[in-house]
Design an enzyme around this catalytic site. Structure first.
Site, PDB file in Angstrom:
ATOM      1  N   ASP A 200       0.884  -1.223   0.042  1.00 26.09           N
ATOM      2  CA  ASP A 200      -0.044  -0.011   0.017  1.00 26.09           C
ATOM      3  C   ASP A 200       1.004   1.446  -0.021  1.00 26.09           C
ATOM      4  O   ASP A 200       1.918   1.091  -0.221  1.00 26.09           O
ATOM      5  CB  ASP A 200      -0.903  -0.018   1.292  1.00 26.09           C
ATOM      6  N   HIS A 271      -2.723   3.155  -4.792  1.00 27.06           N
ATOM      7  CA  HIS A 271      -2.398   2.681  -3.231  1.00 27.06           C
ATOM      8  C   HIS A 271      -0.940   2.077  -3.762  1.00 27.06           C
ATOM      9  O   HIS A 271      -0.592   0.982  -2.866  1.00 27.06           O
ATOM     10  CB  HIS A 271      -3.262   1.670  -2.771  1.00 27.06           C
ATOM     11  N   GLU A 335      -9.673   2.844  -5.219  1.00 25.42           N
ATOM     12  CA  GLU A 335      -9.379   4.146  -4.856  1.00 25.42           C
ATOM     13  C   GLU A 335      -8.243   4.597  -5.672  1.00 25.42           C
ATOM     14  O   GLU A 335      -7.154   5.098  -5.163  1.00 25.42           O
ATOM     15  CB  GLU A 335      -8.987   4.072  -3.358  1.00 25.42           C
TER      16      GLU A 335
HETATM   17  C1  TNX Z   1     -10.867   1.784   2.055  1.00 22.68           C
HETATM   18  S1  TNX Z   1     -11.473  -0.817   1.340  1.00 22.68           S
HETATM   19  C2  TNX Z   1      -9.721   1.153   1.647  1.00 22.68           C
HETATM   20  C3  TNX Z   1      -8.532   1.234   2.506  1.00 22.68           C
HETATM   21  C4  TNX Z   1      -8.684   1.776   3.756  1.00 22.68           C
HETATM   22  C5  TNX Z   1      -9.835   1.621   4.324  1.00 22.68           C
HETATM   23  C6  TNX Z   1     -10.091   2.005   5.913  1.00 22.68           C
HETATM   24  C7  TNX Z   1     -10.422  -0.146   0.137  1.00 22.68           C
HETATM   25  C8  TNX Z   1     -10.523  -1.251  -0.702  1.00 22.68           C
HETATM   26  N1  TNX Z   1      -9.651   0.517   0.449  1.00 22.68           N
HETATM   27  O1  TNX Z   1      -7.230   1.685   1.921  1.00 22.68           O
HETATM   28  O2  TNX Z   1      -7.716   1.352   4.617  1.00 22.68           O
HETATM   29  O3  TNX Z   1     -10.924   2.062   3.456  1.00 22.68           O
HETATM   30  O4  TNX Z   1     -11.250   1.466   6.321  1.00 22.68           O
END
Ligand code: TNX
Length: 545
Positions: A200, A271, A335
Site C-alpha cells: 500500500d 495505493h 481508490e
Molecule cells: C478503504 S477498502 C480502503 C483502504 C482503507 C480503508 C479504511 C479499500 C479497498 N480501500 O485503503 O484502509 O478504506 O477503512
C-alpha cells in the site's frame, strides 16, 4: 495406513488419582456432572447422547497417511487436554479412527464419539481438520473436574466456500509470530482464507528479489500519522518492516497445515506510493516520491501509459506466484485517482491507441492487461469493486466493499463475488458506542450486526446467488498499532462472521445461544493469549449516536 499407540505414564497416574478420588473407587457417569459441549460455529447437526465418555489415558489412532497432519493434531490435543476415557471404571483409553469419505462435502465431516470409540470422517483432509476443531471444544476447559462428556454424533459442513479474514500489514506491520497466532484463530473458527494485504502507500511488505529497493526503500517510512485523522499530527520515527521470501513460505506452509489459503494482495494501479518511492520511473511524473506517512488516497499511481510499468508488475507477480500456491491473486484496483493519468502524455496516448473513452476505461485496460498475465500463469484475479468501473476483467472475482452493489452487479453478470461491505464487514469500525473505546476510523459495526449479516444480497436469483462465494472481515490497520489492538478489533466479530459463513445466515432468535457459546469460546481464546472485546459478552447500555 499408519496406526500408532501412545500411552503416557503421566496420564495413567492422573487416571488413578481420579479413581481413588471418587467415593466408590470407580467413577460413574451418574455421579459426575454431564458436560454439554458448546460448539462454535454451530454444527449443522449435533446429537448429544447419554452414554458417558469418561476421562482416560491413552489414545490409539488409525489414519491413512493423507491425514498425517490431522493424526498429529488429534494426538496432541488428546494429550494436552489430559482427558481420561473410561467405562464402568475400566480405564480403556481412546480408540480413534480418522478417514476420508469422498461422499461427504469437501470441507464437511461426520463425527461419532461413543464411550472410548471415536470416528471422524471428512470429505477431504480439510473436513477431518474441521472435525478436530470441533472436537477441541467438546472438552470442559477445566479438566480438573471429573465431568462426563456425553456421547456425540455430529454431521457438519460449511454454508459458504469462501470464509475469509483480511489483514492490512502495510499501514502497520505485524511480525511472523503474530501472523501465525492470527492463523491459529482463523483455523479454530473454521475460516479458510487469509487475504494478506501486503502493499500500500505506507509500506511494501514482501521481498521481491529482482527489485530489492521495494523493501530497502519501500518498506520504510520516515514517520507515521498519529491520532485522529483530523489532527493531522505526524511523528518522525522511522517505521517499517517486511517479510522475506523464506518467511512468506513459512507462513504459507503454516496456513496450509491449517487448511487456510493465503491470498496475497499486490495493489495496483493505486495505493502504490511505497513501490513508486522505490521505483519512481513507473509513476507518471517520474520524479522522486516518498513512502506515505499519512493515511488516505494519493494521486501518484502506476503509469498506465508506460509499458515498462507492466514489465515491472509482471516480474513482481512472477515472484509472488511462485510463493503463493493459492488459485487467486488480489490486484487491488481500489481508490485510484485519475489526476495524474489525465495530465500524463503517455497515459493519454495509450487511451488513443487503445480507443479508450475515459480514464475509467484506462483503469479497466490496466486491470485486464494484468488479468491476462495472471490467467496465462494459472492464476485468477480478485479486485475491489472499482474494477467494475469501465468494464470488468473477463474472469475476475469482485470483492464488494462499497456496500453490496458491486457484488450484486458482479453476480448478475455471471462473475463470482466476495461480500465485504463496509457495514458490517469492516472490523476497523467501532464495535461499541461508549466512552473509552480506542480511537477507530469511524463507523459502527457491533458484533450483533455482523452476526445478522445475510451475506447474499437480496434480489438475486438462485443461479446468481451461487456466485456469492462468501464473505470476509477486513482489518485495515491505520489506527491499530499493536497486535493486541488488532485482536481487540477482530474478536469476537470474526467469530460472529465465522458462524454466519459456516453455519449459514442467522436470525435474531439465534443471538442469545451464540452469546452463550461465545462465552465459553472466549475463555478458550483468552487462555491461548488472545485479546477479546467484551462488549457483546456482557452487554451494557450504549450511548446514543
Ligand atoms: C478503504 S477498502 C480502503 C483502504 C482503507 C480503508 C479504511 C479499500 C479497498 N480501500 O485503503 O484502509 O478504506 O477503512
Amino acid at each position: 495406513m499408519i496406526s500408532k499407540t501412545i500411552r503416557t505414564t503421566a496420564l495413567g497416574i492422573f487416571g488413578l488419582a481420579l479413581f481413588w478420588g471418587s467415593p466408590t473407587g470407580t467413577l460413574r457417569a451418574q455421579n459426575a456432572k454431564t458436560y454439554r459441549p458448546s460448539i462454535l460455529p454451530a454444527p449443522a447437526k449435533m446429537d448429544v447422547g447419554t452414554s458417558a465418555l469418561l476421562r482416560s489415558g491413552g489414545i490409539e489412532i488409525t489414519a491413512p497417511t493423507s491425514l498425517k497432519n490431522e493424526h498429529a493434531l488429534l494426538e496432541a490435543w488428546w494429550l494436552s487436554s489430559r482427558l481420561l476415557c473410561s467405562e464402568g471404571g475400566k480405564n480403556k483409553g481412546l480408540q480413534a479412527k480418522l478417514s476420508v469419505d469422498p461422499s461427504l462435502p469437501r470441507e464437511g465431516y461426520r463425527l461419532s464419539w461413543k464411550s472410548n470409540k471415536l470416528e471422524l470422517a471428512g470429505g477431504s483432509p480439510a473436513g477431518v481438520f474441521y472435525g478436530i476443531q470441533t472436537l477441541k471444544q467438546t472438552v470442559p476447559l477445566d479438566s480438573a473436574q471429573p465431568e462426563v462428556l456425553s456421547a456425540l454424533e455430529i454431521v457438519d459442513r460449511p454454508a459458504f466456500p469462501y470464509r475469509g479474514m483480511h489483514l492490512d500489514v502495510s499501514r502497520h506491520f505485524f511480525d511472523v509470530a503474530f501472523i501465525k497466532k492470527h492463523l491459529d484463530a482463523l483455523a479454530q473458527a473454521k475460516m479458510n482464507t487469509f487475504h494478506w494485504h501486503l502493499t500500500d502507500d505506507q509500506g511494501w511488505r514482501i521481498e521481491i528479489k529482482q527489485y530489492p529497493r521495494l523493501t530497502d526503500v519501500g518498506a520504510w517510512r520516515s514517520g507515521s500519522q498519529q491520532g485522529p485523522y483530523s489532527l493531522q499530527y505526524f511523528d518522525t520515527l522511522r517505521y517499517g518492516g517486511f517479510y522475506t521470501q523464506d518467511q512468506i513460505r513459512e507462513v504459507v506452509a503454516y496456513a496450509a497445515e491449517r487448511h487456510i489459503t493465503v491470498i496475497p494482495e499486490i495493489e495496483m494501479p493505486g495505493h502504490a506510493l511505497a513501490a513508486l518511492a522505490a521505483y519512481p520511473q513507473f509513476s507518471c511524473n517520474q520524479k522522486p516520491l516518498e513512502v506515505a506517512r499519512g493515511w488516505g488516497v494519493f494521486d501518484d499511481v502506476f503509469c498506465a501509459g508506460n509499458d515498462e510499468t507492466f514489465v515491472f508488475l509482471e516480474n513482481v507477480l512472477r515472484e509472488v506466484f511462485a510463493l503463493f500456491p493459492a488459485p487467486y491473486v488480489h490486484l487491488g484496483g481500489d481508490e485510484c485517482p485519475k489526476t495524474r493519468w489525465k495530465a500524463c502524455e503517455r497515459c493519454q496516448a495509450r487511451m488513443r491507441t487503445e480507443g479508450l473513452n475515459d480514464e475509467h476505461e484506462l483503469q479497466s485496460y490496466f486491470i485486464q492487461r494484468m488479468e491476462r498475465f495472471a490467467n496465462a500463469n494459472g492464476k485468477k484475479i480478485i479486485g475491489w469493486d472499482e474494477i467494475l468501473e469501465g468494464g470488468l476483467a473477463p474472469n475476475a472475482t469482485v470483492m464488494s466493499w462499497r456496500g453490496e452493489t458491486g457484488g450484486k452487479a458482479a453476480a448478475q453478470s455471471g462473475h463470482d463475488a466476495i461480500m465485504t461491505p463496509g457495514n458490517p464487514c469492516y472490523f476497523d469500525h467501532y464495535q461499541a458506542r461508549r466512552d473509552g473505546e480506542p480511537h477507530a476510523i469511524g463507523g459502527f459495526n457491533p458484533v450483533q450486526a455482523v452476526y445478522l449479516y445475510p451475506v447474499v444480497p437480496a434480489g438475486l436469483s438462485p443461479e446468481e446467488a451461487k456466485h456469492i462465494l462468501g464473505s470476509q472481515g477486513n482489518v485495515w490497520t491505520e489506527y491499530m498499532l499493536t497486535p493486541d489492538h488488532v485482536e481487540y478489533m477482530m474478536h469476537p466479530r470474526m467469530e460472529a462472521l465465522a458462524e454466519v459463513l459456516w453455519t449459514g445466515p442467522r436470525k435474531e432468535s439465534d443471538v442469545e445461544d451464540f452469546r452463550r457459546r461465545l462465552r465459553t469460546y472466549t475463555q478458550h481464546l483468552e487462555r491461548s493469549g488472545y485479546r477479546v472485546a467484551s462488549h457483546f459478552l456482557t452487554p451494557e447500555p450504549q450511548k446514543q449516536p
